[in-house]
Design a protein around this motif. Structure first.
Motif, PDB file in Angstrom:
ATOM      1  N   VAL A 143      29.201  22.791 -57.535  1.00  0.00           N
ATOM      2  CA  VAL A 143      28.199  21.876 -58.089  1.00  0.00           C
ATOM      3  C   VAL A 143      27.876  22.248 -59.535  1.00  0.00           C
ATOM      4  CG1 VAL A 143      25.759  21.277 -57.948  1.00  0.00           C
ATOM      5  CG2 VAL A 143      27.156  21.184 -55.911  1.00  0.00           C
ATOM      6  N   VAL A 144      27.717  23.567 -59.784  1.00  0.00           N
ATOM      7  CA  VAL A 144      27.391  24.011 -61.146  1.00  0.00           C
ATOM      8  C   VAL A 144      28.512  23.636 -62.109  1.00  0.00           C
ATOM      9  CG1 VAL A 144      27.047  26.049 -62.571  1.00  0.00           C
ATOM     10  CG2 VAL A 144      25.864  25.857 -60.415  1.00  0.00           C
ATOM     11  N   ILE A 202      23.465  18.370 -54.527  1.00  0.00           N
ATOM     12  CA  ILE A 202      22.655  19.466 -53.961  1.00  0.00           C
ATOM     13  C   ILE A 202      21.977  18.999 -52.679  1.00  0.00           C
ATOM     14  CG2 ILE A 202      20.653  20.938 -54.368  1.00  0.00           C
ATOM     15  CD1 ILE A 202      21.405  21.156 -57.207  1.00  0.00           C
ATOM     16  N   PHE A 262      28.473  19.942 -62.777  1.00  0.00           N
ATOM     17  CA  PHE A 262      27.392  19.555 -63.679  1.00  0.00           C
ATOM     18  C   PHE A 262      27.743  19.907 -65.115  1.00  0.00           C
ATOM     19  CE2 PHE A 262      23.378  20.293 -65.889  1.00  0.00           C
ATOM     20  CZ  PHE A 262      22.751  19.080 -65.660  1.00  0.00           C
ATOM     21  N   GLY A 318      23.328  10.552 -52.636  1.00  0.00           N
ATOM     22  CA  GLY A 318      24.398  10.706 -53.610  1.00  0.00           C
ATOM     23  C   GLY A 318      24.309  12.013 -54.373  1.00  0.00           C
ATOM     24  N   ASN A 319      23.141  12.652 -54.329  1.00  0.00           N
ATOM     25  CA  ASN A 319      22.960  13.904 -55.069  1.00  0.00           C
ATOM     26  C   ASN A 319      23.669  15.047 -54.342  1.00  0.00           C
ATOM     27  OD1 ASN A 319      21.499  16.506 -55.657  1.00  0.00           O
ATOM     28  ND2 ASN A 319      20.593  15.171 -57.197  1.00  0.00           N
ATOM     29  N   GLY A 351      27.759  16.522 -66.587  1.00  0.00           N
ATOM     30  CA  GLY A 351      26.363  16.326 -66.981  1.00  0.00           C
ATOM     31  C   GLY A 351      25.566  15.536 -65.967  1.00  0.00           C
ATOM     32  N   SER A 352      26.050  15.495 -64.727  1.00  0.00           N
ATOM     33  CA  SER A 352      25.329  14.738 -63.704  1.00  0.00           C
ATOM     34  C   SER A 352      25.622  15.336 -62.345  1.00  0.00           C
ATOM     35  CB  SER A 352      25.761  13.274 -63.734  1.00  0.00           C
ATOM     36  OG  SER A 352      25.285  12.625 -62.577  1.00  0.00           O
ATOM     37  N   LEU A 353      24.699  15.106 -61.403  1.00  0.00           N
ATOM     38  CA  LEU A 353      24.928  15.581 -60.042  1.00  0.00           C
ATOM     39  C   LEU A 353      25.047  14.414 -59.069  1.00  0.00           C
ATOM     40  CD1 LEU A 353      22.604  18.662 -59.581  1.00  0.00           C
ATOM     41  CD2 LEU A 353      25.067  18.580 -59.796  1.00  0.00           C
ATOM     42  N   GLU A 354      24.949  13.176 -59.601  1.00  0.00           N
ATOM     43  CA  GLU A 354      25.018  12.017 -58.713  1.00  0.00           C
ATOM     44  C   GLU A 354      26.470  11.626 -58.515  1.00  0.00           C
ATOM     45  OE1 GLU A 354      22.299  10.836 -57.249  1.00  0.00           O
ATOM     46  OE2 GLU A 354      21.110  12.317 -58.309  1.00  0.00           O
ATOM     47  N   GLU A 355      26.824  11.479 -57.238  1.00  0.00           N
ATOM     48  CA  GLU A 355      28.204  11.155 -56.870  1.00  0.00           C
ATOM     49  C   GLU A 355      28.691   9.891 -57.585  1.00  0.00           C
ATOM     50  OE1 GLU A 355      30.071  11.374 -52.461  1.00  0.00           O
ATOM     51  OE2 GLU A 355      28.609   9.826 -52.862  1.00  0.00           O
TER      52      GLU A 355
END
Lengths: 127, 329
Positions: A94-95, A29, A98, A26-27, A102-106
């Motif tokens: 992605v940046v 990156i 974020f 899910g991340n 405030g999150s990178l999880e799908e």
């Protein structure tokens, strides 16, 4: 059969590892890393199609008769540079994601979207 | 022959183990470093498969630029991944098994690995690329002649993609969208004397090597794409050690913005010039009607320079965008 096709099967195995990372993780990156694994495996597959037994690199020299085919090399070397350019676009997205979520999880990003929509719907009804 | 197979299989085994380790790893810094290792081993495999130009590119791009970009993003975001829930694993495994099975089954129709009578080899174009090219332009590295001349239009298309990606990153992260926050000077690698001196000494040699790769691409492995990436990596190294401000004194952002489209315009302009001289698009014979081979060599040199220019400036500007974002956070 195995002796003559093993390279193709090994590249497919690498491709599938990359594909698994893209689908299951899910991340964001990690997904991009998986995508580049997949990409590199496709490059290997392409290059292996141009290889000839007993051939050398397609740089013409005296005393050499057999060369591997240059066309897959041309296609893949441009594809590698294009690959890093598109990876940069993905990472830029992605940046920005974020910075606003405030999150990178799908899952968390989708959850935020749904809860945001619910609150705006309720506000709309109330007014 | 058996040694070749053994080396191939062991390199593939290293690749497989690295890839599996990447899937299991939740710390993204470590996963990034393993991705660089993956690229390096792939580069060795490319050499074994006779693709020296590709190996060169993969080593410069996969180990250098893309690792730096990934690390830059990790410093801007979070470097730890959440646990992958079990419900996501099963569907992914099913899709992968199905796709892999189909590919493996279909691979039976492929010609044997290394065979000299594959459709790729038997096509008449092989003769043109490998032997006719020696009369047409007299350049030993056939990869360069195919890239810049026979399939020049293809390469122009790829360069447009690189250009577009560079512009997109600028739009997403560039100075126009930057949020104004006080600049924090926390990471100063230039305080380490060894790093400072070594990178200062290395810088001119990296740039010189890039120029060598650019102009020697006709005779050995190398060319515009590799040279562009190496040129950019020189500035990336300088920026990493001395900070963004110092490197932007050497290479201001405005200069970059002028140079990014310049390479593409040079490439397209050359195509238009050949049309005006009476040939077809990117037909370099018309540059020197008295000596077509010399015209071809001139055209290839100009095209490689254009490619190098655009690739170098796009990669540098992408790096500036990511680090500039970090400085303004």
């Amino acid at each position: 059969m195995i002796g003559s096709h093993y390279v193709y099967w090994l590249t497919f195995a690498l491709m599938m590892i990359g594909l698994y990372v893209v689908i299951s993780h899910g991340n964001l990156i990690k997904k991009l890393i998986g995508l580049s694994l997949f990409q590199v495996a496709v490059f290997l597959f392409y290059i292996s199609l141009g290889k000839v037994d007993g051939g050398t690199a397609p740089i013409i020299t005296e005393g050499t008769q057999t060369y591997s085919h240059p066309l897959p090399h041309v296609l893949i070397l441009t594809a590698i540079v294009v690959g890093v350019a598109t990876l940069a676009v993905g990472l830029a997205l992605v940046v920005r994601l974020f910075e606003s979520y405030g999150s990178l999880e799908e899952d968390e990003i989708l959850q935020r979207d749904i809860s945001d929509r619910d609150t705006t719907d309720r506000d709309g009804v109330a007014s | 022959m058996t040694a070749f197979v053994l080396v191939n299989i062991s390199l593939f085994a290293i690749l497989g183990a690295t890839a599996l380790a990447i899937t299991r790893m939740r710390a993204l810094y470590e996963a990034t470093m393993l991705t660089a290792l993956f690229s390096l081993v792939t580069g060795s495999l490319f050499v074994l498969l006779d693709a020296v130009d590709v190996a060169f590119t993969e080593a410069a791009v996969g180990v250098g630029i893309s690792t730096v970009l990934l690390l830059g993003v990790l410093s801007l975001t979070r470097s730890r991944e959440a646990v992958t829930p079990r419900r996501r694993r099963l569907p992914a495994a099913l899709v992968v098994l199905f796709t892999g099975g189909t590919l493996g089954y279909a691979a039976q129709d492929l010609p044997p690995f290394g065979s000299a009578t594959t459709p790729v080899r038997d096509h008449p174009v092989t003769e043109t690329y490998l032997y006719q090219s020696q009369q047409d332009m007299g350049i030993p590295n056939t990869v360069t002649s195919v890239l810049a001349s026979y399939r020049g239009l293809d390469t122009l298309g790829e360069l447009v993609v690189v250009f577009t990606a560079g512009v997109t990153v600028l739009l997403l992260l560039g100075p126009l969208t930057r949020r104004n926050r006080p600049v924090k000077r926390d990471l100063v690698l230039a305080d380490y004397r060894v790093l400072r001196v070594v990178s200062g000494v290395l810088m001119p040699f990296i740039l010189l090597f890039a120029l060598y790769v650019l102009f020697h691409g006709d005779y050995g492995a190398g060319g515009g794409f590799q040279a562009g990436v190496i040129f950019a990596s020189g500035f990336v190294l300088y920026g990493l050690v001395f900070g963004l401000d110092r490197v932007q004194q050497v290479l201001p952002q405005r200069v970059l913005w002028v140079l990014i489209p310049l390479g593409l315009l040079l490439f397209m302009g050359l195509g238009v010039a050949t049309v005006l001289l009476g040939g077809s698009f990117l037909d370099y014979d018309t540059l020197r009607p008295d000596d077509p081979a010399a015209g071809q060599r001139l055209g290839i040199l100009l095209v490689e320079t254009a490619i190098g220019l655009t690739v170098a400036t796009v990669m540098t500007s992408v790096f500036f965008s990511f680090t500039g974002r970090g400085a303004s956070r």
